[in-house]
Scaffold this motif. Structure first.
Motif, short mmCIF file in Angstrom:
data_model
loop_
_atom_site.label_atom_id
_atom_site.label_comp_id
_atom_site.label_asym_id
_atom_site.label_seq_id
_atom_site.Cartn_x
_atom_site.Cartn_y
_atom_site.Cartn_z
N ILE A 86 31.40 25.91 29.20
CA ILE A 86 31.91 26.73 30.29
C ILE A 86 32.66 27.92 29.70
N GLY A 87 32.24 29.12 30.04
CA GLY A 87 32.89 30.31 29.53
C GLY A 87 33.93 30.86 30.48
N VAL A 88 35.09 31.21 29.93
CA VAL A 88 36.17 31.84 30.68
C VAL A 88 36.63 33.06 29.90
N GLY A 89 36.78 34.19 30.56
CA GLY A 89 37.20 35.41 29.88
C GLY A 89 38.64 35.75 30.15
N ALA A 90 39.56 34.89 29.70
CA ALA A 90 40.97 35.05 30.05
C ALA A 90 41.86 35.50 28.90
N LEU A 91 41.29 35.78 27.74
CA LEU A 91 42.12 36.31 26.66
C LEU A 91 42.25 37.83 26.81
N PRO A 92 43.38 38.46 26.47
CA PRO A 92 44.52 37.81 25.84
C PRO A 92 45.58 37.27 26.79
N ALA A 93 45.68 37.79 28.03
CA ALA A 93 46.84 37.48 28.86
C ALA A 93 46.56 36.55 30.02
N GLY A 94 45.30 36.29 30.34
CA GLY A 94 44.98 35.44 31.47
C GLY A 94 45.16 36.15 32.80
N PHE A 95 44.71 35.48 33.88
CA PHE A 95 44.88 36.04 35.22
C PHE A 95 45.13 34.90 36.19
N ALA A 96 46.42 34.61 36.36
CA ALA A 96 46.83 33.54 37.25
C ALA A 96 46.52 33.89 38.70
N PRO A 97 46.10 32.93 39.54
CA PRO A 97 46.00 31.49 39.27
C PRO A 97 44.61 31.07 38.80
N LEU A 98 43.77 32.02 38.42
CA LEU A 98 42.37 31.70 38.14
C LEU A 98 42.17 31.12 36.76
N ALA A 99 42.79 31.70 35.75
CA ALA A 99 42.64 31.20 34.38
C ALA A 99 43.77 31.76 33.54
N TYR A 100 44.60 30.88 33.00
CA TYR A 100 45.75 31.34 32.23
C TYR A 100 46.30 30.17 31.42
N VAL A 101 47.19 30.46 30.48
CA VAL A 101 47.79 29.41 29.66
C VAL A 101 48.84 28.67 30.48
N GLY A 102 48.76 27.35 30.45
CA GLY A 102 49.61 26.51 31.28
C GLY A 102 51.02 26.38 30.78
N SER A 103 51.77 25.53 31.45
CA SER A 103 53.20 25.39 31.19
C SER A 103 53.52 24.80 29.83
N ASP A 104 52.51 24.22 29.15
CA ASP A 104 52.74 23.74 27.79
C ASP A 104 52.57 24.85 26.77
N GLN A 105 52.27 26.08 27.25
CA GLN A 105 52.06 27.26 26.40
C GLN A 105 50.89 27.10 25.43
N ARG A 106 49.96 26.22 25.78
CA ARG A 106 48.83 25.97 24.89
C ARG A 106 47.52 25.77 25.62
N THR A 107 47.53 25.03 26.71
CA THR A 107 46.31 24.60 27.39
C THR A 107 45.86 25.60 28.45
N LEU A 108 44.58 25.92 28.47
CA LEU A 108 44.04 26.77 29.51
C LEU A 108 44.00 26.00 30.83
N THR A 109 44.56 26.58 31.87
CA THR A 109 44.52 25.99 33.20
C THR A 109 44.01 27.04 34.17
N GLY A 110 43.93 26.70 35.44
CA GLY A 110 43.48 27.66 36.44
C GLY A 110 42.34 27.11 37.29
N SER A 111 42.12 27.74 38.43
CA SER A 111 41.10 27.27 39.35
C SER A 111 39.70 27.40 38.78
N GLU A 112 39.44 28.42 37.95
CA GLU A 112 38.09 28.64 37.44
C GLU A 112 37.64 27.55 36.46
N PRO A 113 38.40 27.28 35.39
CA PRO A 113 37.97 26.16 34.54
C PRO A 113 37.96 24.83 35.25
N ASP A 114 38.85 24.65 36.24
CA ASP A 114 38.85 23.39 36.99
C ASP A 114 37.53 23.20 37.74
N LEU A 115 37.01 24.25 38.38
CA LEU A 115 35.73 24.10 39.07
C LEU A 115 34.61 23.84 38.08
#
Length: 340
Positions: A86-115
């Motif tokens: 699954i490809g996500v184009g969220a580097l470098p800063a992400g675009f919340a809430p769709l795809a961004y670095v989560g509260s652990d400052q490491r893991t990619l989260t967001g509605s797009e990777p979830d789907l």
């Protein structure tokens, strides 16, 4: 700037910045490609959506079963690999809430990777989420290293020259107002008469708003458009009553609503409008290489999720229920060549 990158900027830039900068979330690391995966990586079973969302989503466990008949539609090479890349184009800063670095400052989260992970579960495949820059997302699809992009990609006729699509969400803009404001937008631009609205320069929403301004001026009415240099200035203008509304991408506004819910000046969504304009409902779509044979099984997997309720739970978890589609379509009419 490439047409692909240009479309992302036009559809997202102002709302993305408005949402992401407010909470200070940024991707860690500057590499062009990184691989991350949230919880629920085994085929089938329970997929956890909204994890590590920094309050943007309600973490929800969604039970998903493999559907053999849909899995059978997959290209043999994908079945053999046992995984859906699954490809996500969220580097470098992400675009919340769709795809961004989560509260652990490491893991990619967001509605797009979830789907993407939910679709992989229906297909009986292990999800492998690759986070890249916007440009490298498409390089990965072109090269075959990425199976399908879930990254707020708008279905356009220009992109159909190289890619095939399975739609899954409306591409909407929205008006953000203070929760205390009685004003709502019902799709009729005349409701903007005598209003002052902020918008991001160079964006698709600015183009639409300028068109409405011209129509109102021709009718002897006034719409004032304001531009601000940064996120804080826009929000201060809204909370201080210097503007009536902010016009930006619906997902970014959905995110802002969650972040400001407990502040002294909470905001709300006052109405949406298609990012493709008045004559076409824009659509966001899973994107695969043209003639890859992936669009149909992905669309069928999304339709299975729609029919069985998991799709609605996913949208609700991310506060995006107002972008629901009734069905996923393969290569539906997209943004025309004149506006791609």
């Amino acid at each position: 700037m490439s047409k692909l990158r240009s479309r992302l900027v036009r559809s997202l830039s102002a709302g993305t910045a408005f949402a992401t900068l407010t909470v200070g979330l940024a991707a860690c690391g500057s590499s062009s490609t990184s691989t991350t995966a949230a919880s629920g990586d085994a085929p089938g079973g329970t997929v956890t959506v909204g994890a590590l969302s920094n309050g943007a989503a309600t973490q929800t466990g969604i039970t998903v079963s493999e559907v053999a008949s849909i899995r059978a539609e997959l290209p043999a090479s994908v079945v053999k690999s046992g995984q859906l890349v699954i490809g996500v184009g969220a580097l470098p800063a992400g675009f919340a809430p769709l795809a961004y670095v989560g509260s652990d400052q490491r893991t990619l989260t967001g509605s797009e990777p979830d789907l993407g992970r939910l679709v992989a579960a229906v297909l009986g495949l292990k999800p492998v989420v690759n986070n890249a820059t916007w440009e490298n997302l498409f390089v990965g699809i072109d090269s075959g290293k990425t199976d399908v992009g879930f990254s707020n990609i708008t279905d356009t006729e220009e992109r159909k020259k190289k890619y095939e699509f399975a739609s899954y969400r409306q591409d909407n803009l929205a008006f953000e107002v203070l929760k205390s404001s009685p004003w709502n937008f019902n799709g009729d631009y005349t409701a903007l008469a005598d209003k002052t609205v902020a918008v991001g320069a160079g964006t698709n929403q600015e183009k639409i708003l300028l068109g409405w301004q011209a129509e109102l001026q021709a009718a002897g009415k006034q719409l004032t458009i304001k531009y601000f240099p940064d996120t804080n200035s826009t929000y201060l203008a809204l909370s201080g009553g210097k503007i009536d509304a902010y016009f930006g991408p619906n997902p970014g506004i959905a995110y802002q609503v969650t972040q400001d819910a407990r502040t002294s000046n909470p905001v709300r969504n006052a109405g949406t409008f298609s990012g493709a304009g008045a004559t076409l409902q824009g659509l966001i779509a899973a994107t695969a290489k043209k003639d890859s044979g992936l669009a149909k099984p992905v669309a069928d997997a999304i339709n299975y999720l729609i029919e069985n309720g998991q799709y609605a739970k996913w949208l609700a978890a991310w506060n995006l229920s107002n972008e629901a589609v009734s069905a996923s379509q393969v290569n539906p009419p997209g943004l025309p060549l004149s506006n791609s």
